[in-house]
Each structure stands twice: as structure tokens, then as C-alpha cells.
Design a protein around this motif. Structure first.
Motif, PDB file in Angstrom:
ATOM      1  N   ASN A 125      -0.225  23.315 -32.720  1.00  0.00           N
ATOM      2  CA  ASN A 125      -0.293  24.172 -31.536  1.00  0.00           C
ATOM      3  C   ASN A 125      -1.704  24.291 -30.960  1.00  0.00           C
ATOM      4  N   ARG A 126      -2.657  23.660 -31.617  1.00  0.00           N
ATOM      5  CA  ARG A 126      -4.033  23.593 -31.115  1.00  0.00           C
ATOM      6  C   ARG A 126      -4.625  24.984 -30.890  1.00  0.00           C
ATOM      7  N   LEU A 127      -4.534  25.790 -31.911  1.00  0.00           N
ATOM      8  CA  LEU A 127      -5.089  27.132 -31.855  1.00  0.00           C
ATOM      9  C   LEU A 127      -5.592  27.534 -33.238  1.00  0.00           C
ATOM     10  N   TRP A 128      -6.370  28.600 -33.270  1.00  0.00           N
ATOM     11  CA  TRP A 128      -6.920  29.111 -34.515  1.00  0.00           C
ATOM     12  C   TRP A 128      -6.189  30.381 -34.937  1.00  0.00           C
ATOM     13  N   GLU A 129      -5.877  30.454 -36.209  1.00  0.00           N
ATOM     14  CA  GLU A 129      -5.388  31.698 -36.798  1.00  0.00           C
ATOM     15  C   GLU A 129      -6.567  32.394 -37.467  1.00  0.00           C
ATOM     16  N   VAL A 130      -6.800  33.651 -37.080  1.00  0.00           N
ATOM     17  CA  VAL A 130      -7.929  34.417 -37.592  1.00  0.00           C
ATOM     18  C   VAL A 130      -7.390  35.516 -38.499  1.00  0.00           C
ATOM     19  N   ASN A 397     -12.308  23.213 -31.012  1.00  0.00           N
ATOM     20  CA  ASN A 397     -12.180  24.547 -30.419  1.00  0.00           C
ATOM     21  C   ASN A 397     -12.982  25.602 -31.190  1.00  0.00           C
ATOM     22  N   TYR A 398     -13.923  25.149 -32.003  1.00  0.00           N
ATOM     23  CA  TYR A 398     -14.730  26.066 -32.811  1.00  0.00           C
ATOM     24  C   TYR A 398     -16.203  25.824 -32.478  1.00  0.00           C
ATOM     25  N   PHE A 399     -16.903  26.888 -32.092  1.00  0.00           N
ATOM     26  CA  PHE A 399     -18.300  26.768 -31.678  1.00  0.00           C
ATOM     27  C   PHE A 399     -19.149  27.795 -32.416  1.00  0.00           C
ATOM     28  N   THR A 400     -20.385  27.431 -32.690  1.00  0.00           N
ATOM     29  CA  THR A 400     -21.317  28.334 -33.350  1.00  0.00           C
ATOM     30  C   THR A 400     -22.520  28.590 -32.446  1.00  0.00           C
ATOM     31  N   VAL A 401     -22.905  29.851 -32.354  1.00  0.00           N
ATOM     32  CA  VAL A 401     -24.127  30.174 -31.620  1.00  0.00           C
ATOM     33  C   VAL A 401     -25.340  29.846 -32.477  1.00  0.00           C
ATOM     34  N   MET A 402     -25.226  30.093 -33.774  1.00  0.00           N
ATOM     35  CA  MET A 402     -26.357  29.881 -34.682  1.00  0.00           C
ATOM     36  C   MET A 402     -25.969  28.899 -35.776  1.00  0.00           C
ATOM     37  N   GLY A 403     -25.589  27.703 -35.386  1.00  0.00           N
ATOM     38  CA  GLY A 403     -25.286  26.671 -36.354  1.00  0.00           C
ATOM     39  C   GLY A 403     -26.548  25.997 -36.847  1.00  0.00           C
ATOM     40  N   ALA A 435      -7.248  21.554 -20.888  1.00  0.00           N
ATOM     41  CA  ALA A 435      -7.316  20.991 -22.238  1.00  0.00           C
ATOM     42  C   ALA A 435      -7.119  22.084 -23.282  1.00  0.00           C
ATOM     43  N   THR A 436      -6.437  21.738 -24.349  1.00  0.00           N
ATOM     44  CA  THR A 436      -6.227  22.670 -25.463  1.00  0.00           C
ATOM     45  C   THR A 436      -6.915  22.190 -26.741  1.00  0.00           C
ATOM     46  N   TRP A 437      -7.616  21.091 -26.657  1.00  0.00           N
ATOM     47  CA  TRP A 437      -8.316  20.521 -27.811  1.00  0.00           C
ATOM     48  C   TRP A 437      -9.684  20.041 -27.327  1.00  0.00           C
ATOM     49  N   VAL A 438     -10.740  20.663 -27.851  1.00  0.00           N
ATOM     50  CA  VAL A 438     -12.108  20.297 -27.476  1.00  0.00           C
ATOM     51  C   VAL A 438     -12.866  19.998 -28.766  1.00  0.00           C
ATOM     52  N   GLU A 439     -13.368  18.768 -28.897  1.00  0.00           N
ATOM     53  CA  GLU A 439     -14.010  18.379 -30.156  1.00  0.00           C
ATOM     54  C   GLU A 439     -15.163  17.424 -29.876  1.00  0.00           C
ATOM     55  N   ILE A 440     -16.284  17.667 -30.545  1.00  0.00           N
ATOM     56  CA  ILE A 440     -17.418  16.763 -30.410  1.00  0.00           C
ATOM     57  C   ILE A 440     -17.058  15.416 -31.028  1.00  0.00           C
ATOM     58  N   ARG A 441     -17.406  14.338 -30.342  1.00  0.00           N
ATOM     59  CA  ARG A 441     -17.133  13.000 -30.873  1.00  0.00           C
ATOM     60  C   ARG A 441     -17.996  12.748 -32.107  1.00  0.00           C
TER      61      ARG A 441
END
Length: 506
Positions: A125-130, A397-403, A435-441
Motif C-alpha cells: 500500500n506504499r505507506l508507513w505504519e507508525v 517515503n522516509y526522510f531525515t532532517v538530521m541524518g 506518486a506514492t513511492w519516493v526513493e533515492i536511487r
């Protein structure tokens, strides 16, 4: 009304929220502001504590203040003309956080006392469960992790510490009900926190023993009350404050960034800064032997330096002792050093900082991506790495401000604004493309990490005797993922103009 990020394709499970932000310190606040400015209002901000503010909520020890000028340590778009000092005290930063939340309408999005335990990506389903600590599960298309680095206090690993029978404090969990007046106080640690704490409490305690493992580079701190005339000028003519911010940005960037990132190319600058610090030490400390003990044997920038015009002078006081023999053990009533001397204490203060790049802190919760890959474990085993500090392959679909390798520039705020510019380019493009899926190559990510490793060779970490610095900049792999090896200007440009084709949108 702007188009939703969600894709309403029939048959797919739809998320409750478009974005979940984890954390409500300044990184989370900056993320929330940018989402609202982009017209994205379906988001929540999850906070484990009962109030916002992050570092400035948790840290309220005596003497806490910013250690770079307040004009720089604030959002560029929300300048505060009312700072009471050039280097604002911590309570004003905490109030500023609340001001930003209220002005930009973030309070309805906040969910306090909600500690994220894990996030799990649903590939179908291209989503995150928190998942939170109460067993509740919410779904979201995107996660922005804004938990920060300095969140979990690190207590010293010293034999016998659990036997100490008298009050023991970590500076990030200060108890103001404990009166230090007339007490014998031991302070373990001489980092940026101790630099502020020691001179503040020295006049009220009976005796203070400062246990130093590694000395710190101290730059003079040109602090002063902000004149009311200048505050009025900033209110009436904001461009004046923006000009002051530009000046403090450039100064901070020169001292705290360029010499650290480009040590190999800018050795004269580094030596000039070290000379200023050494002269400051000589001017402030009377006893030559104490000066010797306070002189770093590693290069400027190997560990976080600080600004102070009071810390070094504290060691001229008759009731302040600098102890460098090393701690052997802690007893129920004091501290025994390796020379066999026991110093009896009424209170023990741990100014020992935080867990930084350690599994369980970055991030502070489990993150299960594609095929069940767990992010913290991946980083711990394979080295900390990310594309521009913002994203990692297999964690769509997961991003970090302070990675890893996110931080550079004049202040946290410059980094937060640039990181959010990067993340918002991805989210807005996803909205535009449905788009429902965003991923760095992966090839882009790996090439970027190779670039980071090459550029690290020019930094202070490889060129200025950092082996004995005991710095939290380093992780267990020997890397220094805290700092991106680039200037603040480069960070600004690359976060806003990287090729969007570096990401895969589906």
C-alpha cells in the motif's frame, strides 16, 4: 485547495495522514512550518514528552545559553528582535520555539506523550505504519524524522557510579529543587555544557572538583546585553537584523565550519584560530600548571569547540579544582582518581553529553523498510550513510532532517532550512506526479557516499591529531558522520538544486 499528496487509486489502503513528523524540537517545528507553507495540512507531529522544544525543553541547567550569536541561531524567516543578549539564554530559545509553533499554526498538529516505538513500511500500500508506546498504530504516506542528535543523555560508564548515595544529576535532567549552595560538587565532563555550567555555579558552591578527561578549545565570547535601542531598530527595520545575521553567519562559518571542513587547504586559518584560543587561555588562567592542563593536545575542531569568557577564569577561584588524573571508581560518598585520592562530594553532576551516532539513538526508534531491513541496524553494521543527510535506499517515503552527514553551516537552523528545502522538493514533486513511492536511487546514494569519504580526507578529522579528542563527532566505525564535509553555502545550493531525477517516483 492544493492537490493532496495521496493517490486515491482504488483498492489501495489509504493513509490517515499524508505526513508524520517525529519530534517537536526545532527540526520538527521547521518541518511543520514548511509543510503548511506548501499547503500540506494533513500531518501530525509526534512528541514523546509533554511539551515541545526538544533540546531547549530538556536542557535548563544553570547558565545554559546559545554558543553562537542569537541572530544566527534562529530561523532566517522568523527573526526575533527581542533577544535579551547577543548569546540568548536557554529560556528564551524555549519561548522562541513556542512562539514559532503558535505563529505558524502548528499546535493543532501536535500529539504529546506519544513515543514512537517503530515504523514499518507497507510495500503493497506504499505507506508507513507508525507504532507508539501505547500500542496504537497510525498510517501515513511519508515520515519525516526530526528526533535530533542530542536527545538521549549519556551517563559515564564508571565503576561504582550506581553506588553513589548522594544526589546525582545529568545536566539534561537538571533538578532545580536541589540547592547547591554550600555543597561540595563534582562535575564530570568538560564539554560545551560544562563550559556554561561551571562558572555559573562556582560562586555558590563550597567546593567544586571538575574532572577533565579531555580539555576543550575555548574561543572568546563577545556576549553583552542587547541595547533597547538596537531592539527597537530591529523591530522597525528588519533588514538591519538580517544584515547583523549575515555578519554573524559569516563569522561563525569562518571559525566553526571552514577551518574544520577544509583543514588541509586552510591550515593558516586553523592555526590563527588556535593562536587566538591559546592567547585567551593565557590571559584568563593565572596558574601555568592549570593552563597546561587546560591546553588541548588535539587540533581545533576535532571535538566541538565553544565560546566563553567565564569558564577558564573559574579555575582561578580557590574553591574550584581541575582534576586530570582520571577517575578510577565512584564510591557511595565520592570519587577516587587513579592516584588513589578520594574527593568526598555532596552532589555529583554528569556533564557527559548525549548518545549521538549510536544504534538506538539515530534514529530513536526502529525503522523497518523494504524487505524488513532495519535502518538503525543497517547503519550500525554498514556505516552511517545517507543521500545529503535526507534519505536512504530501501526506505521509500522516509526522510531525515538530521541524518548522517546532514550538519554544516553557521547553525542548526541553517541546516534545518536546507534539509527541509530538500525534503519539500521531493514531497511537492510526489504531489505533482501523484506518486506514492519516493526513493533515492541506489547508484546516486552510493556515489554521494563515495564523495563524502573522499572529502572527509580534507577535514580536521584526518589532519589535526584528533586521536585523543574523545569526540562525539566520531562513531564506532571511526567515521565522523556528524558533520558534512562542505560549506554552508554548498549545503544551501545542493539542497535546492539537486537533480530531482536522483529520486525514483512511482
Amino acid at each position: 485547495m492544493k492537490q493532496s499528496l495521496a493517490n486515491s487509486r482504488s483498492g489501495m489502503r489509504q493513509p490517515e495522514h499524508e505526513v508524520v513528523i517525529v519530534g517537536s524540537g526545532f527540526a520538527g517545528i521547521g518541518a511543520g512550518i514548511r509543510l503548511r507553507q506548501a499547503g500540506i495540512t494533513s500531518f501530525v507531529m509526534l512528541e514523546s514528552a509533554d511539551d515541545l522544544g526538544g533540546t531547549w525543553r530538556d536542557n535548563h541547567y544553570p547558565g545554559i545559553a546559545v554558543d553562537i550569536p542569537s541572530s544566527t541561531y534562529s530561523f532566517s524567516f522568523e527573526q526575533n528582535p527581542n533577544w535579551s543578549r547577543v548569546f540568548a539564554p536557554g529560556r528564551e530559545l524555549f519561548a522562541y520555539a513556542h512562539h514559532c509553533v503558535d505563529k505558524y499554526g502548528l499546535r493543532p498538529h501536535l500529539r504529546f506523550n506519544t513515543r514512537v516505538e517503530k515504523t514499518v513500511f507497507d510495500e503493497v500500500n506504499r505507506l508507513w505504519e507508525v507504532h507508539d508506546q501505547a500500542g496504537r498504530v497510525m498510517t501515513t504516506r511519508f515520515v519525516i524524522s526530526a528526533t535530533g542528535y542530542l536527545t538521549q543523555p549519556k551517563n559515564p560508564d564508571i565503576p561504582g557510579i550506581e553506588t553513589f548515595s548522594r544526589p546525582i544529576l545529568h545536566t539534561a535532567r537538571w533538578d532545580h529543587a536541589l540547592d547547591l549552595a554550600g555543597k561540595r560538587v563534582g562535575v564530570i565532563g568538560t564539554g560545551a555544557t560544562a563550559v556554561q555550567l561551571v562558572p555559573t555555579i562556582a560562586p555558590v558552591v563550597k567546593q567544586m572538583h571538575v574532572f577533565q578527561r579531555t580539555p576543550i578549545w575555548i574561543f572568546p565570547k563577545p556576549d553583552a546585553d542587547m541595547p533597547h535601542l538596537l531592539q527597537r531598530l530591529y523591530k522597525r527595520l528588519p533588514v538591519a537584523q538580517h544584515s547583523a545575521r549575515l555578519a554573524t553567519n559569516l563569522t561563525t562559518e569562518m571559525i566553526m565550519v571552514l577551518g574544520v571542513v577544509y583543514t588541509k587547504q586552510m591550515k593558516p586559518l586553523v592555526k590563527a584560530v588556535e593562536a587566538i584560543c591559546l592567547k585567551h587561555l593565557k590571559d584568563q588562567v593565572k596558574d601555568p600548571e592549570v593552563r597546561r592542563k587546560l591546553t588541548p593536545q588535539y587540533g581545533f575542531g576535532c571535538k566541538r569547540p565553544s565560546f566563553s569568557s567565564e569558564y577558564l577564569k573559574a579555575f582561578n577561584r580557590g574553591n574550584v579544582e581541575l582534576v586530570t588524573e582520571g577517575i578510577e571508581r565512584i564510591t557511595p560518598t565520592g570519587v577516587v582518581t587513579r592516584d588513589g585520592v578520594e574527593r568526598e562530594l555532596d552532589v555529583l553532576v554528569c556533564a557527559t553529553g548525549f548518545k549521538v551516532f549510536e544504534e538506538g539513538n539515530t534514529p530513536t526508534y526502529k525503522v523497518y523498510g523494504v524487505n524488513g531491513l532495519e535502518l538503525g541496524q543497517f547503519w550500525d553494521e554498514q556505516r552511517y550513510q545517507s543521500y545529503q543527510g535526507a534519505s536512504v535506499p530501501d526506505f521509500p517515503n522516509y526522510f531525515t532532517v538530521m541524518g548522517p552527514y546532514a550538519t554544516t553551516g553557521a547553525s542548526w537552523f541553517a541546516m534545518i532550512e536546507s534539509q527541509m528545502a530538500h525534503i519539500m522538493r521531493c514531497l511537492v514533486t510526489a504531489r505533482d506526479r501523484k506518486a506514492t513511492w519516493v526513493e533515492i536511487r541506489r547508484d546516486v546514494h552510493d556515489a554521494y557516499f563515495d564523495e563524502i569519504k573522499r572529502r572527509q580526507l580534507s577535514t580536521v578529522f584526518y589532519n589535526n591529531h584528533c586521536g585523543g579528542a574523545n569526540s562525539y563527532y566520531f562513531d564506532r566505525h571511526g567515521d565522523a558522520p556528524f558533520l558534512r564535509p562542505s560549506s554552508g553555502l554548498e549545503l544551501w545550493v545542493r539542497s535546492r538544486y539537486f537533480p530531482i531525477s536522483n529520486y525514483r517516483f512511482a
